[in-house]
Design a protein around this motif. Structure first.
Motif, PDB file in Angstrom:
ATOM      1  N   THR A   1      14.275  16.773  -7.602  1.00  0.00           N
ATOM      2  CA  THR A   1      14.240  17.214  -8.990  1.00  0.00           C
ATOM      3  C   THR A   1      15.020  16.309  -9.937  1.00  0.00           C
ATOM      4  O   THR A   1      14.812  16.374 -11.141  1.00  0.00           O
ATOM      5  CB  THR A   1      14.808  18.638  -9.110  1.00  0.00           C
ATOM      6  OG1 THR A   1      16.072  18.674  -8.476  1.00  0.00           O
ATOM      7  CG2 THR A   1      13.893  19.645  -8.467  1.00  0.00           C
ATOM      8  N   ALA A   2      15.899  15.481  -9.424  1.00  0.00           N
ATOM      9  CA  ALA A   2      16.689  14.640 -10.320  1.00  0.00           C
ATOM     10  C   ALA A   2      16.537  13.155 -10.036  1.00  0.00           C
ATOM     11  O   ALA A   2      16.665  12.336 -10.929  1.00  0.00           O
ATOM     12  CB  ALA A   2      18.170  15.009 -10.235  1.00  0.00           C
ATOM     13  N   PHE A   3      16.291  12.782  -8.802  1.00  0.00           N
ATOM     14  CA  PHE A   3      16.231  11.351  -8.482  1.00  0.00           C
ATOM     15  C   PHE A   3      14.818  10.798  -8.667  1.00  0.00           C
ATOM     16  O   PHE A   3      14.619   9.809  -9.365  1.00  0.00           O
ATOM     17  CB  PHE A   3      16.708  11.126  -7.047  1.00  0.00           C
ATOM     18  CG  PHE A   3      16.971   9.685  -6.696  1.00  0.00           C
ATOM     19  CD1 PHE A   3      18.165   9.087  -7.034  1.00  0.00           C
ATOM     20  CD2 PHE A   3      16.023   8.936  -6.033  1.00  0.00           C
ATOM     21  CE1 PHE A   3      18.417   7.760  -6.721  1.00  0.00           C
ATOM     22  CE2 PHE A   3      16.262   7.605  -5.714  1.00  0.00           C
ATOM     23  CZ  PHE A   3      17.453   7.017  -6.055  1.00  0.00           C
ATOM     24  N   LEU A   4      13.827  11.459  -8.085  1.00  0.00           N
ATOM     25  CA  LEU A   4      12.456  10.962  -8.200  1.00  0.00           C
ATOM     26  C   LEU A   4      11.965  10.897  -9.650  1.00  0.00           C
ATOM     27  O   LEU A   4      11.278   9.954 -10.017  1.00  0.00           O
ATOM     28  CB  LEU A   4      11.508  11.811  -7.335  1.00  0.00           C
ATOM     29  CG  LEU A   4      11.572  11.534  -5.831  1.00  0.00           C
ATOM     30  CD1 LEU A   4      10.585  12.417  -5.086  1.00  0.00           C
ATOM     31  CD2 LEU A   4      11.274  10.072  -5.530  1.00  0.00           C
TER      32      LEU A   4
ATOM     33  N   GLY B   1       2.486   7.290  -3.772  1.00  0.00           N
ATOM     34  CA  GLY B   1       1.173   6.665  -3.931  1.00  0.00           C
ATOM     35  C   GLY B   1       1.028   5.833  -5.189  1.00  0.00           C
ATOM     36  O   GLY B   1      -0.067   5.492  -5.599  1.00  0.00           O
ATOM     37  N   HIS B   2       2.134   5.530  -5.850  1.00  0.00           N
ATOM     38  CA  HIS B   2       2.015   4.784  -7.099  1.00  0.00           C
ATOM     39  C   HIS B   2       2.710   3.434  -6.974  1.00  0.00           C
ATOM     40  O   HIS B   2       3.909   3.308  -7.208  1.00  0.00           O
ATOM     41  CB  HIS B   2       2.633   5.595  -8.250  1.00  0.00           C
ATOM     42  CG  HIS B   2       2.259   5.054  -9.597  1.00  0.00           C
ATOM     43  ND1 HIS B   2       2.491   5.743 -10.747  1.00  0.00           N
ATOM     44  CD2 HIS B   2       1.661   3.911  -9.968  1.00  0.00           C
ATOM     45  CE1 HIS B   2       2.041   5.020 -11.781  1.00  0.00           C
ATOM     46  NE2 HIS B   2       1.553   3.906 -11.323  1.00  0.00           N
TER      47      HIS B   2
ATOM     48  N   GLY C   1       1.343  10.562  -7.671  1.00  0.00           N
ATOM     49  CA  GLY C   1       1.275  10.667  -6.217  1.00  0.00           C
ATOM     50  C   GLY C   1       2.615  10.549  -5.512  1.00  0.00           C
ATOM     51  O   GLY C   1       2.693  10.064  -4.390  1.00  0.00           O
ATOM     52  N   ILE C   2       3.670  10.953  -6.185  1.00  0.00           N
ATOM     53  CA  ILE C   2       4.987  10.899  -5.543  1.00  0.00           C
ATOM     54  C   ILE C   2       5.401  12.314  -5.185  1.00  0.00           C
ATOM     55  O   ILE C   2       5.384  13.203  -6.032  1.00  0.00           O
ATOM     56  CB  ILE C   2       6.033  10.279  -6.473  1.00  0.00           C
ATOM     57  CG1 ILE C   2       5.553   8.909  -6.943  1.00  0.00           C
ATOM     58  CG2 ILE C   2       7.372  10.161  -5.775  1.00  0.00           C
ATOM     59  CD1 ILE C   2       6.470   8.258  -7.935  1.00  0.00           C
TER      60      ILE C   2
ATOM     61  N   SER D   1       0.848  -1.184   0.000  1.00  0.00           N
ATOM     62  CA  SER D   1       0.000   0.000   0.000  1.00  0.00           C
ATOM     63  C   SER D   1       0.888   1.240   0.000  1.00  0.00           C
ATOM     64  O   SER D   1       2.105   1.146   0.124  1.00  0.00           O
ATOM     65  CB  SER D   1      -0.915  -0.005   1.223  1.00  0.00           C
ATOM     66  OG  SER D   1      -0.182  -0.355   2.364  1.00  0.00           O
ATOM     67  N   SER D   2       0.254   2.383  -0.104  1.00  0.00           N
ATOM     68  CA  SER D   2       1.014   3.603  -0.341  1.00  0.00           C
ATOM     69  C   SER D   2       1.891   3.975   0.847  1.00  0.00           C
ATOM     70  O   SER D   2       1.659   3.566   1.978  1.00  0.00           O
ATOM     71  CB  SER D   2       0.067   4.748  -0.656  1.00  0.00           C
ATOM     72  OG  SER D   2      -0.814   4.935   0.427  1.00  0.00           O
TER      73      SER D   2
END
Lengths: 400, 110
Positions: free
Chosen positions: A140-143, A177-178, A154-155, A114-115
């Motif tokens: 800004t670069a990893f996610l 959330g994904h 949802g991240i 789950s999330s």
């Protein structure tokens, strides 16, 4: 679950090994952790990581020796506390940046039942440290790397309180959330050319003028290549903490009570400034560089230093920068069984750390070898790394 | 300038050579890399590595230093600031890098 644990020695690549073990459900037995050091065993930051793993999984089992030089880990199911928010307090003496933990969470979260919603507080250093990137680079670069595997909804990383080292007192919230069954097979073969540079300059508890000076110095280096350089300036307050904050054992004596600690005397922590720069290419590949000011380092030097580091990363080329290379390869190994994913990386990414991590991956996944060849038509000497998916995927979702 | 730039960033070995050592557990990762890079390794560095052969990471007595990139479990790469400054204050290096940006004029190059 009586599989024989895979044996490793020393704390090298500890995080990477723990993540892979948790993803595949393979037990680990790690020995000789700093066995010859003056401070033997796991550090408080590493203990905290084990605790964090315990709270996002269900049924994990740790057996740590008295000296902390040896431990056995049997991973449980990644459940993310069944979607309920988790608050995890890092030790005040934590000397690693908060991304040390966030990177682990970001790799586990897609495969959770789950999330995820994890708030990290306590000794949180949001700025870059010598070893770890800052939260801005992470955001800004990893996610965005996970977007390439179609994990993007949802991240979020919310930076609630900023704080620089050496003793942080910040707070961040990581929401994911994904959750997926399997990540998409990745084909990333055109690095493209840098079209814009973005960044965040942060000043915690010092004059905002430092931000302006860093930005100007960085632009001085970068503007000759590209006019589209925009650096956001963030000015934050330092955190007020008890006078004995960050001292060995102070947190234990206080027993969680912050008010009136150290006789009500307080000090400011997390004062400092730094900058994170991210270069984005036309095909959506990113390179990042990140640094925090050393003691008494002028803002101009920091700005220039980060800009040079960014140039160095751009010069390395490839579709994935050095900061995200291992995460991408791990995700590729998790994808559909038998499918071959390909990613182009700069040749200079391949160093001894890279090789040893690939070997770890082979050990833990049980024979996941990567293939390498020169990129066709690559005048840059880039390397195509092909990874066969092992189809491990999300164990929790398989059952559901 | 471009030739220079290519020279500087490509290791001498072809990538196929690396795949031979990549998963050979009898060779430490550091050795695998130095073998791949071929003659870029100077003599005494090689000697050092031979000593370390069987304890895989490094000698026990300096374990506190954690200067080894994969022992420290770090994410940010390590930079040699002096080299960095030297490299990026040269016009040649900067101009060579221009082709990585959209502002480069591709017509001139070919």
């Amino acid at each position: 679950m009586t599989a024989t644990p895979i044996k490793f020695s020393t704390h090298a690549n500890l995080r990477h090994r723990l993540v892979l073990a948790t993803l595949t459900g393979t037990p680990l037995h790690i020995t000789q952790i700093r066995s010859n050091s003056l401070t033997p065993g796991l550090t408080s930051s590493e203990f905290s990581l084990l605790r964090l793993l315990d709270s996002v999984t269900n049924g994990s089992f740790f057996e740590i020796s008295v000296t902390g030089t040896t431990f056995l880990y049997r991973p449980g199911l990644i459940t993310g506390n069944n979607g309920k928010p988790i608050r995890h307090t890092l030790p005040e003496t934590c000397n690693r940046g908060v991304t040390y933990y966030l990177e682990v969470l970001a790799l586990l979260a897609p495969f959770s039942k789950s999330s995820f919603s994890v708030t990290l507080d306590g000794g949180v250093i949001t700025a870059a440290t010598d070893e770890d990137m800052g939260v801005d680079t992470f955001r800004t670069a990893f996610l965005p790397l996970f977007g390439k595997f179609e994990i993007m909804r949802g991240i979020e990383l919310r930076i609630l309180k900023r704080s620089a080292g050496p003793h942080g007192a910040g707070e961040v919230q990581f929401v994911h959330g994904h959750q997926v069954r399997l990540p998409k097979t990745l084909h990333l073969q055109t690095p493209g050319r840098v079209k814009k540079i973005r960044g965040v300059a942060y000043a915690v508890g010092v004059s905002a003028g430092n931000n302006a000076r860093m930005i100007e110095a960085a632009r001085g280096v970068l503007n000759r290549f590209i006019p589209d350089v925009y650096v956001f300036s963030d000015v934050a307050k330092p955190q007020i903490v008890p006078l004995d904050y960050g001292k060995e054992g102070a947190a234990e004596r206080a027993g969680g009570v912050m008010k009136g600690r150290a006789g009500g005397k307080t000090k400011k922590v997390g004062v400092g400034f730094g900058m994170s720069l991210v270069a984005e290419t036309g095909t959506g590949c990113v390179y990042a560089a990140d640094a925090t000011a050393r003691p008494a380092e002028p803002a101009e030097d920091v700005g220039k230093r980060v800009a040079w580091m960014l140039l160095e990363e751009i010069a390395m080329g490839g579709c994935v920068g050095r900061t995200g290379a291992m995460a991408v390869l791990s995700m590729m190994t998790m994808s559909t069984e038998g499918d071959v994913g390909r990613v182009v990386m700069g040749r200079d990414i391949i160093d001894e750390g890279f090789v040893s991590r690939l070997r770890d991956m082979k050990m833990i996944f049980g024979g996941a070898e990567v293939g390498m060849r020169e990129a066709t038509g690559g005048k840059d000497g880039d390397v195509v790394i092909s990874v066969v998916g092992k189809g491990v995927g999300n164990v929790g979702r398989k059952l559901a | 300038a471009r030739e220079q730039w290519l020279q500087s960033r490509t290791g001498s070995g072809r990538i196929q050579d690396l795949t031979r050592y990549l998963y050979d557990d009898s060779i430490s990762p550091a050795e695998a890399i130095s073998k791949w890079k071929g003659n870029t390794v100077t003599k005494d560095e090689e000697d050092e590595e031979d000593e370390d052969d069987d304890d895989f990471f490094k000698k026990a007595d300096n374990q506190d230093e954690e200067d080894n990139i994969f022992i420290a479990d770090r994410t940010l790469p390590r930079y040699d600031l002096e080299k960095l400054e030297q490299k990026w204050s040269e016009d040649d290096a900067l101009e060579a890098l221009r082709r990585k940006f959209i502002t480069a004029n591709l017509l001139d190059e070919k």
